[in-house]
Design an enzyme around this catalytic site. Structure first.
Site, PDB file in Angstrom:
ATOM      1  N   ASP A  53       0.837  -1.197   0.000  1.00  0.00           N
ATOM      2  CA  ASP A  53       0.000   0.000   0.000  1.00  0.00           C
ATOM      3  C   ASP A  53       0.878   1.255   0.000  1.00  0.00           C
ATOM      4  O   ASP A  53       1.892   1.316   0.705  1.00  0.00           O
ATOM      5  CB  ASP A  53      -0.867  -0.023   1.274  1.00  0.00           C
ATOM      6  CG  ASP A  53      -1.903   1.066   1.305  1.00  0.00           C
ATOM      7  OD1 ASP A  53      -2.795   1.056   0.449  1.00  0.00           O
ATOM      8  OD2 ASP A  53      -1.826   1.944   2.195  1.00  0.00           O
ATOM      9  N   GLU A  67       1.851  -0.423  -4.992  1.00  0.00           N
ATOM     10  CA  GLU A  67       0.823   0.541  -5.362  1.00  0.00           C
ATOM     11  C   GLU A  67       1.494   1.906  -5.455  1.00  0.00           C
ATOM     12  O   GLU A  67       1.843   2.505  -4.438  1.00  0.00           O
ATOM     13  CB  GLU A  67      -0.286   0.591  -4.306  1.00  0.00           C
ATOM     14  CG  GLU A  67      -1.448   1.452  -4.749  1.00  0.00           C
ATOM     15  CD  GLU A  67      -2.103   2.253  -3.636  1.00  0.00           C
ATOM     16  OE1 GLU A  67      -3.193   2.782  -3.877  1.00  0.00           O
ATOM     17  OE2 GLU A  67      -1.539   2.364  -2.541  1.00  0.00           O
TER      18      GLU A  67
HETATM   19  C1  BGC Z   1      -5.372   2.303  -0.294  1.00  0.00           C
HETATM   20  C2  BGC Z   1      -6.540   3.080   0.144  1.00  0.00           C
HETATM   21  C3  BGC Z   1      -6.192   3.709   1.467  1.00  0.00           C
HETATM   22  C4  BGC Z   1      -4.895   4.503   1.392  1.00  0.00           C
HETATM   23  C5  BGC Z   1      -4.346   4.786   2.730  1.00  0.00           C
HETATM   24  C6  BGC Z   1      -4.402   3.441  -0.543  1.00  0.00           C
HETATM   25  O1  BGC Z   1      -3.690   3.509  -1.540  1.00  0.00           O
HETATM   26  O2  BGC Z   1      -5.578   1.522  -1.425  1.00  0.00           O
HETATM   27  O3  BGC Z   1      -7.707   2.347   0.229  1.00  0.00           O
HETATM   28  O4  BGC Z   1      -7.209   4.582   1.843  1.00  0.00           O
HETATM   29  O5  BGC Z   1      -3.913   3.793   0.706  1.00  0.00           O
HETATM   30  O6  BGC Z   1      -3.880   3.609   3.305  1.00  0.00           O
END
Ligand code: BGC
Length: 543
Positions: free
Chosen positions: A207, A283
């Site tokens: 993440d 991500e």
């Molecule tokens: C996740 C989100 C989240 C954020 C903070 C993102 O990229 O996919 O759902 O709200 O990170 O953790």
């Protein structure tokens, strides 16, 4: 290496489970790990290779579990560690891989480290695990802005009631960012990686992989709002303006900094020390040429390709995005990845216009995406052609909605519990009589798994065909001149062609490709030989 000897993740199809909305296995009204376990046959039959589970760790749920108070446990609302182990084992027994979500950029305010930091003095080791900074003339330390809206700093209160230091949170104030220059933080994450690897997980979704490194001088940014808007979860983030903003992330104050490479190199060493091609996907919403901070043979394995989350319905632009995406990861020796939707973005059928048109385009985009080289991520419910669910504002839960004072509706519409069967809410999601945590809409009876399973032309059956048949596609991708600006055509190395029509006129496939046979079509009409390709449709064909 031949396609057959490549590690599994080079070509995998991965199904994203959002546990709280997938299936309620214990009938308390919320989805859980036991519920996922009960649906493994469904996922196996669908044809995916792996499951990515969004966070199920202990959390006060201020950001639906992305605010983690213990990354090495399971929240009672989702089950127990024993349930997690059972799920991993039974997924493996189904020949399905399991990936879990890691949230290393921030923690929950309820994590023991943050509680300790709040009761410890400025300059203490407990505060050094986070970004606690003094005021500047009674103001926040700098002009950084939260990606969820509002300031990125929250002020603490000293034991005597006077205003104290500020802590950094690039998301909600319930999600303090951790300080990755602190060796204790880095070491603790290695422990977490090993914890889940020892339990048998095959991979991780990382993440906010672009956020871990910060400018430790905390210098002001020239355009803090533009920077965070680049990463906001807006409906119109395919606009040219949003594209421009995305370029701002490059090596900026708290995003996409080159120091990230050192962090991920240590993770790769750990992953490599386990048998069985364990992997991690990052991500990171970054321009293609910045993939180097995340993927390489000595850092993480994949970076999410987000182009199809935002690509406009335009064949020429689609072609351009595919070309850039493939080139961006090829430069770092990684396979491309594709996603049409996830829990942060609007449902693809809604984004592409909604109603009959939106569904037709979503199906067509799926037909294109499943023919591309690399791996694909499918968000639960996408295979049903679901649209974003509308709901009253009083039902919304997303911190984005609250932090922007309702200016942005947030992501709840894509996170509504899955419809499995039946004519009305809760559509077989739970046996509980309580309302689901987000309300399901009326009118989903024809979009349930049960309804679509029985319809050969349903989106579910289209996805099943695509997921099974994509495994037969091999070789590089080459674009072919379609003779029409609104029609994109490409060919895979083994001769399968793909065409999509984003225009408003029929396209005669027969004129340009006289000897072709349609293999499959996104259209609700059964495919045939030498067909016309109608608007908002895509086909695979062989010549
Ligand atoms: C996740 C989100 C989240 C954020 C903070 C993102 O990229 O996919 O759902 O709200 O990170 O953790």
């Amino acid at each position: 290496m031949t396609a057959h000897s490549l590690p599994w993740w080079h070509t995998a199809s991965v199904y994203q489970v959002y546990p709280r909305s997938f299936f309620d296995g214990n009938n308390d009204g919320l989805g859980d790990l036991v519920g996922v376990n009960q649906k493994l046959d469904y996922l196996k039959d669908l044809g995916v290779d792996a499951i990515w589970l969004s966070p199920f760790y202990p959390s006060p749920q201020h950001d639906s579990g992305y605010d983690v108070s213990d990354p090495r446990d399971v929240d009672p609302m989702f089950g127990t560690l024993a349930d997690a182990q059972k799920l991993i084992d039974s997924a493996h027994a189904h020949s399905l891989r399991i990936m879990v979500d890691l949230v290393p950029n921030h923690m929950s305010i309820e994590h023991s480290w943050f509680r300790e930091a709040l009761t410890s003095p400025p300059g203490s080791p407990a505060r050094a695990r986070f970004h606690f900074v003094d005021s500047v003339d009674d103001n926040p330390p700098n002009n950084w802005v939260s990606i969820f809206g509002g300031p990125a700093w929250t002020r603490t209160t000293n034991p005597d009631g006077s205003p104290g230091q500020w802590y950094l949170h690039i998301f909600d104030s319930s999600q303090p960012d951790v300080n990755w220059t602190n060796p204790e933080v880095a070491a603790d994450w290695i422990t977490t990686l090993k914890f889940w690897l020892d339990m048998g997980v095959d991979g991780f979704r990382v993440d906010v992989a672009l956020g871990l490194a910060k400018d430790m001088t905390y210098a002001d940014l020239p355009d803090p709002i533009g920077l965070t808007q680049a990463l906001r979860f807006d409906l119109d983030n395919s606009s040219p303006e949003a594209e421009q903003k995305r370029l701002l992330v490059e090596n900026s104050g708290f995003m996409d900094r080159d120091e990230l490479q050192d962090i991920y190199a240590t993770w790769r060493t750990v992953l490599n020390s386990y048998p069985g091609d364990r992997m991690a996907v990052s991500e990171a919403w970054v321009p293609a040429h910045r993939a180097k901070n995340y993927v390489s043979p000595t850092s993480l394995h994949q970076i999410f390709g987000f182009d199809f989350l935002v690509v406009p319905w335009n064949a020429a632009i689609m072609k351009d995005r595919i070309t850039n995406a493939i080139a961006g990861v090829a430069a770092v020796n990684a396979p491309p990845t594709w996603a049409l939707s996830n829990h942060d973005s609007p449902r693809v059928a809604t984004r592409l216009g909604g109603g009959v048109t939106g569904l037709a385009r979503a199906r067509a985009l799926a037909v294109v995406a499943h023919a591309l080289p690399g791996s694909i991520y499918v968000f639960q419910g996408e295979e049903l052609g679901l649209e974003n669910a509308d709901m009253p504002d009083s039902a919304r839960q997303d911190p984005v909605y609250f932090r922007t004072n309702g200016e942005q509706k947030g992501r709840d519409g894509a996170r509504v519990p899955m419809p499995w069967s039946g004519q009305e809410p809760p559509y077989g999601f739970t046996q509980s009589a309580e309302p689901t945590w987000l309300p399901q809409p009326q009118g989903w009876e024809s979009f349930t798994v049960a309804a679509e399973q029985g319809d050969p032309l349903s989106t579910l059956n289209l996805y099943r065909t695509l997921l099974h048949d994509r495994t037969a596609l091999h070789g590089n991708l080459e674009f072919v001149d379609s003779g029409d600006i609104s029609v994109m055509v490409f060919r895979r190395g083994d001769g399968v062609h793909v065409a999509v029509n984003t225009g408003d006129q029929d396209y005669s496939v027969a004129d340009k490709f006289p000897t072709c046979d349609v293999i499959l079509s996104s259209d609700l009409q059964p495919g045939g030989k030498n067909e016309t390709l109608p608007p908002d449709c895509a086909i695979w064909f062989r010549c």
